[in-house]
Write a protein that holds these residues in place. Sequence first.
Motif, PDB file in Angstrom:
ATOM      1  N   ASN A 185       0.822  -1.221   0.000  1.00 13.91           N
ATOM      2  CA  ASN A 185       0.000   0.000   0.000  1.00 13.91           C
ATOM      3  C   ASN A 185       0.842   1.252   0.000  1.00 13.91           C
ATOM      4  O   ASN A 185       2.055   1.208   0.189  1.00 13.91           O
ATOM      5  CB  ASN A 185      -1.007   0.001   1.170  1.00 13.91           C
ATOM      6  N   THR A 186       0.180   2.372  -0.239  1.00 10.24           N
ATOM      7  CA  THR A 186       0.829   3.666  -0.057  1.00 10.24           C
ATOM      8  C   THR A 186      -0.209   4.687   0.372  1.00 10.24           C
ATOM      9  O   THR A 186      -1.375   4.596  -0.003  1.00 10.24           O
ATOM     10  CB  THR A 186       1.578   4.125  -1.333  1.00 10.24           C
ATOM     11  N   VAL A 292       4.048  11.723  -0.340  1.00 11.57           N
ATOM     12  CA  VAL A 292       3.901  10.319   0.053  1.00 11.57           C
ATOM     13  C   VAL A 292       4.166  10.215   1.554  1.00 11.57           C
ATOM     14  O   VAL A 292       5.234  10.575   2.033  1.00 11.57           O
ATOM     15  CB  VAL A 292       4.877   9.418  -0.731  1.00 11.57           C
ATOM     16  N   SER A 294       3.553   7.262   3.450  1.00 12.42           N
ATOM     17  CA  SER A 294       4.119   5.948   3.759  1.00 12.42           C
ATOM     18  C   SER A 294       3.906   5.033   2.556  1.00 12.42           C
ATOM     19  O   SER A 294       3.082   5.316   1.683  1.00 12.42           O
ATOM     20  CB  SER A 294       3.447   5.337   4.992  1.00 12.42           C
ATOM     21  N   ALA A 295       4.662   3.956   2.544  1.00 10.20           N
ATOM     22  CA  ALA A 295       4.460   2.935   1.504  1.00 10.20           C
ATOM     23  C   ALA A 295       4.979   1.620   2.043  1.00 10.20           C
ATOM     24  O   ALA A 295       6.028   1.589   2.695  1.00 10.20           O
ATOM     25  CB  ALA A 295       5.210   3.306   0.229  1.00 10.20           C
ATOM     26  N   ASP A 377       3.632  -3.148   7.716  1.00  8.26           N
ATOM     27  CA  ASP A 377       4.972  -2.713   7.319  1.00  8.26           C
ATOM     28  C   ASP A 377       6.021  -3.797   7.583  1.00  8.26           C
ATOM     29  O   ASP A 377       7.184  -3.633   7.228  1.00  8.26           O
ATOM     30  CB  ASP A 377       5.340  -1.367   7.965  1.00  8.26           C
ATOM     31  N   LEU A 460       9.173   3.457  -1.220  1.00  5.83           N
ATOM     32  CA  LEU A 460       9.116   4.878  -0.871  1.00  5.83           C
ATOM     33  C   LEU A 460       9.886   5.700  -1.896  1.00  5.83           C
ATOM     34  O   LEU A 460      10.976   5.293  -2.307  1.00  5.83           O
ATOM     35  CB  LEU A 460       9.767   5.094   0.498  1.00  5.83           C
TER      36      LEU A 460
END
Length: 474
Positions: A185-186, A292, A294-295, A377, A460
């Motif tokens: 995800n992001t 952005v 988070s990713a 994560d 990221l």
Amino acid sequence: MKNEEQIWRIVEDKRTDFQALADRVWAIPELCYNEHRSVEEHRQMLEREGFRVTTNVAGIPTAVMGEAGEGGPVIAILGEYDALPGLSQEAGIAEPRPMPGETNGHGCGHNLLGAGAMLAAAAVKDWLKANGIQGRVRYYGCPAEEGGAAKGFMVREGAFDDVDIAISWHPACFAGVNEPISLANTRIDFTFKGRAAHAASSPHLGRSALDACELMSVGVNYMREHMPSDARIHYAYLDAGGIAPNVVQAKAKVRYLIRARSLDELRPLVARVRKIADGAALMTETTVETQVVSAVSNLLGNTPLEEVLHANLERLGPPPFTAEDRAFAAEIQKTLRPEDISSSYRRQGLPPKEGESLPDSIVPFNAKGAGMVGSTDVGDVSWKVPTVQARGATWAIGTPAHSWQAVAQGKSALAHTGMVHVAKAMAGTALDAIRNPELIRKAKEDHRARTGGKPYESPLPADAKPALGMSLAE
Ligand SMILES: [Zn+2]
């Protein structure tokens, strides 16, 4: 629960201190990158246990790492301690009742996750010393799992570069090996800027940033029909431009959370959402900037490690819940709907059992869960090094994560029992890896096969930084 192995007796001897740590963190629920008091509790515990402590891991003030042992393989055990907003709840009761003066709550059990992981690491440390065996064990205190995905930044900054294998767990309704599926995800913030104007006397002079956000939502909602069925897109307005309807909203901000089975599926979706944002800006003569937040990558499994973790769980047997634990869990179940309970079994691939409030067996190794998946994560750690995760039985069967019921059980005797049980399984798995270099070799081989030998590539963008000080509510 059996204690005939030395490592399990060490865990048992230490349990009181770590149950107390979990309880202290439960009582100070802190959000995403703001876990200052919680990380301090973890840092102090690491020092008391004699770990070599590194603070500010990857430049994140609420990340901490403790290492013990010399030479040998490096075993990472991952913990967390962040809470969730809007889930304040008293402990030990089976009715919703927020704590006075508190808005946050440990709705995902990360108070247990952190303390249980460190308990496993501390037991491995003592075992290495007692037996004079070469090997290093590390506890990683990872902040901001909810909303910040700090592990991705920690991996990107090299915190796991010399790690051989990683072990973690998550609170749940059942005890078993975690089925390694999760979505990449992001999170991206879209900030639209327009021009304020009097909404009645000079609307033609204004350009509404709120209109842009709304048109973006319309565009994305149409896009949903044309994306892979496992993909998910959610959004939340962070700034709707103010409370005055007679002012054209000059600035508005919306956060998108985009999920897909893999990074390869995620990337094109993100590009399409960005195009829709550009289109909304074009339609409204506003500008759009993106950040952005988070990713994360999807989770990679590791069969050799999963087999060993499962074998440890089987040797232990199910957590030794007492009649009082089962009675409290049954009270909690009365507050749940029958669908909550049946879908809890379905997610594990288990047939529902009438009248079972806490599990009395380990989830079979090849039970195939059917149900919805989220993201974690831990995914990024799993792309970097062979990683295995357990589920610990810390909640009445049917308890949804992120619920008041999860918070209410967060420092109960049943949660402590589930936490200690999973700590034993994780410590046992770490020992198997330390004693048996062949296991680490096989785990690495399995990892190479899954990544196709490609080096880890962070999802990221290079300029993305941890959103320190970010409030989920902002
Ligand atoms: Zn969680």
